[in-house]
Design a protein around this motif. Structure first.
Motif, PDB file in Angstrom:
ATOM      1  N   SER A 134       5.667  -2.433  -5.085  1.00  0.00           N
ATOM      2  CA  SER A 134       5.580  -2.530  -6.544  1.00  0.00           C
ATOM      3  C   SER A 134       4.657  -1.473  -7.135  1.00  0.00           C
ATOM      4  CB  SER A 134       5.071  -3.919  -6.933  1.00  0.00           C
ATOM      5  OG  SER A 134       3.726  -4.079  -6.512  1.00  0.00           O
ATOM      6  N   ALA A 136       2.142  -2.132  -9.022  1.00  0.00           N
ATOM      7  CA  ALA A 136       0.766  -2.609  -8.869  1.00  0.00           C
ATOM      8  C   ALA A 136       0.205  -2.218  -7.504  1.00  0.00           C
ATOM      9  CB  ALA A 136       0.720  -4.127  -9.041  1.00  0.00           C
ATOM     10  N   THR A 137       1.043  -2.283  -6.474  1.00  0.00           N
ATOM     11  CA  THR A 137       0.598  -1.876  -5.138  1.00  0.00           C
ATOM     12  C   THR A 137       0.368  -0.371  -5.078  1.00  0.00           C
ATOM     13  OG1 THR A 137       1.878  -3.698  -4.178  1.00  0.00           O
ATOM     14  CG2 THR A 137       1.159  -1.974  -2.675  1.00  0.00           C
ATOM     15  N   ASP A 139      -0.643   1.404  -7.572  1.00  0.00           N
ATOM     16  CA  ASP A 139      -1.939   1.579  -8.242  1.00  0.00           C
ATOM     17  C   ASP A 139      -3.088   1.373  -7.260  1.00  0.00           C
ATOM     18  OD1 ASP A 139      -1.390   2.304 -10.875  1.00  0.00           O
ATOM     19  OD2 ASP A 139      -1.006   0.242 -11.478  1.00  0.00           O
ATOM     20  N   HIS A 140      -2.955   0.348  -6.435  1.00  0.00           N
ATOM     21  CA  HIS A 140      -3.996   0.039  -5.448  1.00  0.00           C
ATOM     22  C   HIS A 140      -4.224   1.214  -4.502  1.00  0.00           C
ATOM     23  CE1 HIS A 140      -6.178  -1.964  -2.230  1.00  0.00           C
ATOM     24  NE2 HIS A 140      -5.198  -1.647  -1.384  1.00  0.00           N
ATOM     25  N   GLU A 154       8.376   5.111 -13.388  1.00  0.00           N
ATOM     26  CA  GLU A 154       7.270   4.410 -14.061  1.00  0.00           C
ATOM     27  C   GLU A 154       6.425   5.456 -14.780  1.00  0.00           C
ATOM     28  OE1 GLU A 154       3.737   1.115 -13.179  1.00  0.00           O
ATOM     29  OE2 GLU A 154       5.066   1.728 -11.553  1.00  0.00           O
ATOM     30  N   ALA A 157       2.643   5.032 -15.683  1.00  0.00           N
ATOM     31  CA  ALA A 157       1.601   4.920 -14.650  1.00  0.00           C
ATOM     32  C   ALA A 157       0.495   5.945 -14.905  1.00  0.00           C
ATOM     33  CB  ALA A 157       2.210   5.127 -13.276  1.00  0.00           C
TER      34      ALA A 157
END
Length: 338
Positions: A134, A136-137, A139-140, A154, A157
Motif C-alpha cells: 500500500s 502507507a507502507t 511511506d514507511h 499516487e 505522495a
C-alpha cells in the motif's frame, strides 16, 4: 599436506600502488566524483580490472554509501520488464551504482520481507516496479531510503517518487480505437483481485475503458472479464471464454500477459483475428510484435520509464527532498488484430 597459501586480499591501497596514484584518487574514481579526469579514471580502472579489486560494500556503507540500489520486481515472467530494468541499470551504472534485484511474486508479505532485507544491507535507494504493498507502507519505507515507484499511481505522495504511463489515457485510447473500427460489444479482460488498492495500474486502465464506453453511449455493453494471472490457471479460462455463446465482438486486454495468450488461443481455435474477434492489448512487449502474433498494443516505452526512475533516485541522492511524479504519454501501436 600443507594448505595452499591464501592470496592476499586486494585493497584500495593495492590499486593505488599499482596505478601509481594516491588512495584518495582511487576513492574519487570509485565514487565517480566531480572533476576526475578521463586519464585518471582509465588508469585506475585498468588496475582494478587487472587486480580483480572489489570494493567492500560494508566498508562503503560505513562511510555513508554502498553505491547499491535495490530493485523489486513483481515477477520474472513479464516480457515488459527486461527493457525497463536494463535501461534503469544502465543509467545507474553510469553513475557508479550496482543493482540488487529481488522478486516479490505479487505478494505483499514477500515484498515487505525483501525490502527489509535490502535496507538491512544498506542500499542507497530502491526502485519498486508494480508493487502490491500500500501507499502507507511505501511511506514507511520512504522514511528510511529514497524510493522511486513504477506502476503505482499516487501523485499526491510526498515521501516517495513515481514514474508512470498515463494508464487512464492508455485504456481510453485502446477502447476508442476499437469503437472507431465499428465494434460495439467490447469487453475488457483484466486481473482477478480480492481487493482494489488505490494506485494500481489495472484500475486506471479500467477507468479509461469505462470512460470511452460511456462517452460513446455503449455503457450497456461495458463489462470486465476477470482472468487469473498464473499461466496454468489462465489458459483453460481463456479457452472457456472463447467458447461462450455470448462472446464479445472485441476485447481490450489490460496487459500482453493476457493479450498474447488470448490471440494465440483464438487462432488455434480457428477464429479470424480480426473478423470473428478484435483485440487490443497493453504493454507492447516483444511477443506482441512477432509477425505471427501481430497484436495491437499500447506502448509504455519501458526504456524511458527506467531512465526516468533512475534520474529520480539520483536526484534524491543528491539532496532533492520534494516529491517528483512523472507521467509519460502512452502510444497505441497499430497491428492487424482489430
Amino acid at each position: 599436506m600443507d594448505k595452499p597459501a591464501r592470496a592476499s586480499r586486494v585493497t584500495i591501497r593495492t590499486v593505488a600502488a599499482d596505478a601509481g596514484v594516491s588512495v584518495a584518487a582511487v576513492s574519487k574514481v570509485l565514487r565517480n566524483a566531480y572533476g576526475v579526469s578521463d586519464s585518471l579514471k582509465q588508469k585506475v580502472m585498468t588496475s582494478i580490472d587487472k587486480l580483480g579489486y572489489r570494493p567492500s560494500t560494508a566498508a562503503r556503507g560505513m562511510r555513508g554509501r554502498t553505491f547499491t540500489i535495490g530493485v523489486l520486481l513483481v515477477g520474472m515472467d513479464n516480457p515488459f520488464l527486461p527493457p525497463l530494468v536494463s535501461s534503469f541499470k544502465q543509467a545507474m551504472g553510469k553513475e557508479g551504482y550496482n543493482t540488487l534485484i529481488g522478486v516479490g511474486e505479487a505478494r505483499t508479505h514477500v515484498e515487505s520481507a525483501l525490502i527489509d532485507s535490502m535496507i538491512d544491507m544498506r542500499i542507497d535507494g530502491l526502485l519498486l516496479i508494480a508493487p502490491r504493498i500500500s501507499g502507507a507502507t511505501l511511506d514507511h519505507y520512504a522514511g528510511q531510503v529514497p524510493i522511486s515507484v513504477i506502476g503505482h499511481h499516487e501523485n499526491t505522495a510526498k515521501t516517495f517518487d513515481t514514474t508512470n504511463v498515463d494508464d487512464f489515457s492508455g485504456g481510453r485510447a485502446a477502447t476508442e480505437a476499437l469503437i472507431k473500427k465499428g465494434y460495439r460489444d467490447i469487453a475488457m479482460l483484466c486481473l482477478k483481485h480480492s481487493k482494489r488498492r488505490d494506485g494500481e495500474v489495472w484500475y486506471e486502465r479500467e477507468r479509461g475503458y469505462h470512460a470511452a464506453m460511456q462517452e460513446a453511449g455503449l455503457e450497456n455493453f461495458s463489462r470486465i472479464v476477470r482472468i487469473a494471472e498464473r499461466p496454468d490457471e489462465m489458459q483453460p479460462q481463456l479457452l472457456t471464454l472463447l467458447e461462450e455463446p455470448g462472446r464479445p465482438e472485441a476485447f481490450f486486454c489490460w496487459s500482453d500477459i493476457h493479450g498474447v495468450p488470448l490471440i494465440n488461443a483464438a487462432r488455434m481455435k480457428g477464429l479470424r483475428i480480426p473478423g470473428d474477434l478484435g483485440l487490443i492489448s497493453y504493454d507492447n512487449t516483444a511477443p506482441a510484435g512477432l509477425p505471427l502474433i501481430g497484436l495491437a498494443s499500447i506502448d509504455q516505452n519501458p526504456t524511458i520509464l527506467g531512465q526516468c526512475a533512475a534520474d529520480q533516485l539520483l536526484s534524491r541522492l543528491k539532496g532533492r527532498a520534494e516529491a517528483s511524479h512523472a507521467v509519460i504519454e502512452p502510444e497505441l501501436i497499430i497491428r492487424k488484430s482489430f
